[in-house]
Design an enzyme around this catalytic site. Structure first.
Site, PDB file in Angstrom:
ATOM      1  N   LYS A 253      -8.867  -9.949   5.846  1.00  0.00           N
ATOM      2  CA  LYS A 253      -9.004 -11.095   6.740  1.00  0.00           C
ATOM      3  C   LYS A 253      -8.444 -10.780   8.114  1.00  0.00           C
ATOM      4  O   LYS A 253      -9.056 -11.084   9.128  1.00  0.00           O
ATOM      5  CB  LYS A 253      -8.245 -12.281   6.136  1.00  0.00           C
TER       6      LYS A 253
ATOM      7  N   LYS B 199       3.349  -5.624   8.929  1.00  0.00           N
ATOM      8  CA  LYS B 199       3.452  -6.967   9.500  1.00  0.00           C
ATOM      9  C   LYS B 199       4.296  -6.965  10.767  1.00  0.00           C
ATOM     10  O   LYS B 199       4.008  -7.698  11.711  1.00  0.00           O
ATOM     11  CB  LYS B 199       4.060  -7.949   8.481  1.00  0.00           C
TER      12      LYS B 199
ATOM     13  N   LYS C 146     -10.117  -0.756   5.657  1.00  0.00           N
ATOM     14  CA  LYS C 146     -10.029  -1.744   4.599  1.00  0.00           C
ATOM     15  C   LYS C 146     -10.682  -3.061   4.993  1.00  0.00           C
ATOM     16  O   LYS C 146     -10.578  -3.476   6.152  1.00  0.00           O
ATOM     17  CB  LYS C 146      -8.530  -1.977   4.340  1.00  0.00           C
TER      18      LYS C 146
END
Ligand code: TRP
Length: 330
Positions: A198, A112, A195
């Site tokens: 979203k 992140k 992967k």
């Protein structure tokens, strides 16, 4: 006594195949056998600061998708995370024994920091602690999660152990990952990235219309085709086969695998088959979804029922936690 199962999915939009095979399908399998708590993690969705206007619609669509996919509110507690504010109290208490150093080393946190350097908030750092509170509030034994969540689950186990040791109690069981058919699954993206996710923007959604879905699959990244018999597949091709192994019958996979090994494969044919087999799974869910999402009364009833069951279980655990930590009422 029945084993207790807890799991949730973050409410950041509609569910995709990764959510379905990593989590939701396991939920459906487990609800007949275990005492289950399945929730929609709307607090967790706040770590990326979503648009307030989208918060409720996102929760609503996932609730409808849970039900459309076959979760049964009579069997499991299906609830919205923020309807059970007890979890915030447990989160606060667990935070006192969660060390900044170990949180900073979490893979998802480091990810992140790279993806949203302008918004490295404390909620991101302590994401695994809130997740531990989700799980431990119900004293879960089993947690069905995808591969990407295994480190978080390991941290939950550590916090449970740590709490038990510090307060000399056996209050929290150490929950195990639930592995349906062997290993936790990672559903790959169709763009050659590892992967489906979203934030990767490469998702096939459970309620994609037939045409949209087929188009996405047909556009999946491939290569020029094999040039030698039985050669090792490059990652983009392996990804297609991984997806196919999940949605298609074994003989179908075998068929295309043989074609590949003989250098006779036509990726267009393989993709057409893959799209059709994905639709066999998703189309019935989408049809039910379209009905359920309109039924506000039903959704309200389900959410209220789930919240009541979950709050009762959470409050019970919190009583014990407070007592162990030394809180006393006057
Ligand atoms: N972190 C999970 C995800 O992103 C969602 C989640 C939140 C969860 N709390 C949980 C999963 C507790 C299992 C148990 O998919």
């Amino acid at each position: 006594m029945k084993q207790i199962v807890v799991s949730g999915i973050r409410s950041t939009g509609n569910l995709h195949l990764g959510n379905y095979y990593g989590a939701l399908r396991n939920f459906i399998q487990m609800q007949n056998e275990y005492e289950c708590y399945f929730f929609i993690a709307d607090y967790h969705s706040l770590t990326t600061h979503p648009d307030p206007a989208m918060l409720h619609p996102n929760v609503k669509s996932i609730l409808a998708e849970y039900l459309a996919a076959g979760l049964d509110p009579e069997k499991s507690a299906i609830y919205i995370q923020s309807d059970v504010p007890e979890v915030c109290e447990l989160y606060t208490l667990l935070n006192m024994h969660a060390y900044v150093g170990e949180l900073e080393r979490t893979v998802s946190f480091k990810d992140k920091i790279r993806k949203q350097p302008e918004n490295v908030n404390a909620g991101l750092l302590t994401y695994p602690v809130l997740m531990a509170a989700d799980i431990l509030q119900h004293k879960a034994n089993l947690v069905p999660v995808g591969k990407d969540q295994l480190q978080h689950l390991e941290m939950t186990r550590k916090y449970a152990r740590r709490f038990n040791t510090i307060y000399n109690t056996e209050l929290f069981p150490e929950p195990d990952a639930y592995k349906f058919h062997g290993e936790p699954i990672k559903i790959p993206g169709l763009d050659g990235s590892g992967k489906m996710g979203k934030s990767e923007g490469n998702c096939i959604y459970l309620n994609d219309e037939d045409k949209v879905l087929t188009k996405k699959v047909m556009r999946a990244v491939t290569d020029q085709g094999p040039t030698e018999m039985n050669q090792t597949k490059p990652e983009v091709i392996e990804n297609l086969f991984t997806l196919m192994r999940v949605v298609s019958a074994p003989d179908v996979v075998e068929h295309f695998n043989n074609l590949y090994n003989n250098c006779e494969i036509r990726y267009g044919d393989m993709k057409k088959q893959l799209a059709a087999d994905i639709l066999t799974v998703t189309a019935p869910i989408r049809e039910r979804y379209n009905e359920i999402v309109k039924d506000e009364d039903y959704l309200r009833k389900v959410a209220a029922m789930g919240a009541e069951k979950a709050r009762e279980s959470s409050a019970r655990t919190l009583e014990e936690v407070r007592k162990a930590m030394g809180f006393r009422r006057f």
